[in-house]
Design a protein around this motif. Structure first.
Motif, PDB file in Angstrom:
ATOM      1  N   VAL A 164       0.822  -1.214  -0.061  1.00 21.55           N
ATOM      2  CA  VAL A 164      -0.142   0.108  -0.136  1.00 21.55           C
ATOM      3  C   VAL A 164       0.907   1.206  -0.167  1.00 21.55           C
ATOM      4  O   VAL A 164       0.749   2.340  -0.738  1.00 21.55           O
ATOM      5  CB  VAL A 164      -0.837   0.028   1.073  1.00 21.55           C
ATOM      6  CG1 VAL A 164      -1.553   1.354   1.394  1.00 21.55           C
ATOM      7  CG2 VAL A 164      -1.982  -1.168   1.038  1.00 21.55           C
ATOM      8  N   GLY A 165       1.932   1.232   0.768  1.00 19.58           N
ATOM      9  CA  GLY A 165       2.935   2.222   0.922  1.00 19.58           C
ATOM     10  C   GLY A 165       3.479   2.669  -0.642  1.00 19.58           C
ATOM     11  O   GLY A 165       3.717   3.571  -0.901  1.00 19.58           O
ATOM     12  N   LEU A 166       3.862   1.490  -1.439  1.00 19.55           N
ATOM     13  CA  LEU A 166       4.516   1.647  -2.457  1.00 19.55           C
ATOM     14  C   LEU A 166       3.414   2.104  -3.457  1.00 19.55           C
ATOM     15  O   LEU A 166       3.850   2.900  -4.349  1.00 19.55           O
ATOM     16  CB  LEU A 166       5.044   0.407  -2.815  1.00 19.55           C
ATOM     17  CG  LEU A 166       6.470  -0.036  -2.053  1.00 19.55           C
ATOM     18  CD1 LEU A 166       6.783  -1.345  -2.619  1.00 19.55           C
ATOM     19  CD2 LEU A 166       7.718   0.734  -2.198  1.00 19.55           C
ATOM     20  N   GLN A 167       2.371   1.757  -3.585  1.00 22.32           N
ATOM     21  CA  GLN A 167       1.117   2.066  -4.455  1.00 22.32           C
ATOM     22  C   GLN A 167       0.986   3.734  -4.170  1.00 22.32           C
ATOM     23  O   GLN A 167       0.932   4.496  -5.024  1.00 22.32           O
ATOM     24  CB  GLN A 167       0.038   1.426  -4.372  1.00 22.32           C
ATOM     25  CG  GLN A 167      -1.286   1.876  -5.343  1.00 22.32           C
ATOM     26  CD  GLN A 167      -0.436   1.474  -6.452  1.00 22.32           C
ATOM     27  OE1 GLN A 167      -0.019   0.401  -6.804  1.00 22.32           O
ATOM     28  NE2 GLN A 167      -0.862   2.322  -7.688  1.00 22.32           N
ATOM     29  N   GLU A 168       1.038   4.174  -2.859  1.00 19.26           N
ATOM     30  CA  GLU A 168       0.799   5.654  -2.697  1.00 19.26           C
ATOM     31  C   GLU A 168       2.061   6.276  -3.229  1.00 19.26           C
ATOM     32  O   GLU A 168       1.748   7.605  -3.910  1.00 19.26           O
ATOM     33  CB  GLU A 168       0.803   5.782  -1.169  1.00 19.26           C
ATOM     34  CG  GLU A 168      -0.600   5.372  -0.648  1.00 19.26           C
ATOM     35  CD  GLU A 168      -0.530   5.438   1.070  1.00 19.26           C
ATOM     36  OE1 GLU A 168       0.509   5.917   1.651  1.00 19.26           O
ATOM     37  OE2 GLU A 168      -1.380   5.107   1.669  1.00 19.26           O
ATOM     38  N   VAL A 169       3.371   5.682  -3.173  1.00 19.58           N
ATOM     39  CA  VAL A 169       4.510   6.430  -3.871  1.00 19.58           C
ATOM     40  C   VAL A 169       4.468   6.798  -5.174  1.00 19.58           C
ATOM     41  O   VAL A 169       4.556   7.886  -5.750  1.00 19.58           O
ATOM     42  CB  VAL A 169       5.806   5.883  -3.173  1.00 19.58           C
ATOM     43  CG1 VAL A 169       7.088   6.397  -4.030  1.00 19.58           C
ATOM     44  CG2 VAL A 169       6.031   5.949  -1.826  1.00 19.58           C
ATOM     45  N   LEU A 170       4.327   5.503  -5.819  1.00 20.56           N
ATOM     46  CA  LEU A 170       3.826   5.671  -7.408  1.00 20.56           C
ATOM     47  C   LEU A 170       2.497   6.476  -7.747  1.00 20.56           C
ATOM     48  O   LEU A 170       2.640   7.105  -8.901  1.00 20.56           O
ATOM     49  CB  LEU A 170       3.252   4.068  -7.718  1.00 20.56           C
ATOM     50  CG  LEU A 170       4.691   3.061  -7.725  1.00 20.56           C
ATOM     51  CD1 LEU A 170       3.812   1.880  -7.995  1.00 20.56           C
ATOM     52  CD2 LEU A 170       5.562   3.674  -8.680  1.00 20.56           C
ATOM     53  N   ASP A 171       1.703   6.505  -6.993  1.00 20.07           N
ATOM     54  CA  ASP A 171       0.486   7.319  -7.232  1.00 20.07           C
ATOM     55  C   ASP A 171       0.927   8.964  -7.099  1.00 20.07           C
ATOM     56  O   ASP A 171       0.708   9.743  -7.975  1.00 20.07           O
ATOM     57  CB  ASP A 171      -0.770   7.203  -6.240  1.00 20.07           C
ATOM     58  CG  ASP A 171      -1.455   5.856  -6.558  1.00 20.07           C
ATOM     59  OD1 ASP A 171      -1.193   5.334  -7.569  1.00 20.07           O
ATOM     60  OD2 ASP A 171      -2.270   5.390  -5.711  1.00 20.07           O
ATOM     61  N   ARG A 172       1.788   9.200  -6.033  1.00 16.40           N
ATOM     62  CA  ARG A 172       2.041  10.368  -6.067  1.00 16.40           C
ATOM     63  C   ARG A 172       3.279  10.855  -7.218  1.00 16.40           C
ATOM     64  O   ARG A 172       3.220  12.296  -7.581  1.00 16.40           O
ATOM     65  CB  ARG A 172       3.171  10.836  -4.734  1.00 16.40           C
ATOM     66  CG  ARG A 172       1.934  10.884  -3.325  1.00 16.40           C
ATOM     67  CD  ARG A 172       2.546  11.384  -2.404  1.00 16.40           C
ATOM     68  NE  ARG A 172       3.583  10.483  -1.835  1.00 16.40           N
ATOM     69  CZ  ARG A 172       3.288   9.777  -0.777  1.00 16.40           C
ATOM     70  NH1 ARG A 172       2.370   9.622  -0.183  1.00 16.40           N
ATOM     71  NH2 ARG A 172       4.526   8.991  -0.475  1.00 16.40           N
TER      72      ARG A 172
END
Length: 57
Positions: free
Chosen positions: A45-53
């Motif tokens: 989830v954290g990595l997906q948030e980074v990718l989305d940003r």
């Protein structure tokens, strides 16, 4: 006297205790695996948030 029913009852009791011990270990192992999976999901989830940003930037 040696009553076969008492011996069978004792054998059943020992088998039940052993099975309970195995079940307890399996439950403990399962709990550990679920905790590890939760950690992996949190990282994902954290990595997906980074990718989305990064996509928004």
């Amino acid at each position: 006297m040696n009553d076969p029913i008492d011996h069978q009852r004792l054998a059943d009791s020992v088998a039940t205790a052993k099975a309970d011990g195995v079940l307890d270990r399996l439950i403990a192992d399962n709990d550990q695996m679920l905790a590890a999976l939760d950690e992996v999901i949190d990282v994902e989830v954290g990595l997906q948030e980074v990718l989305d940003r990064a996509k928004e930037a």
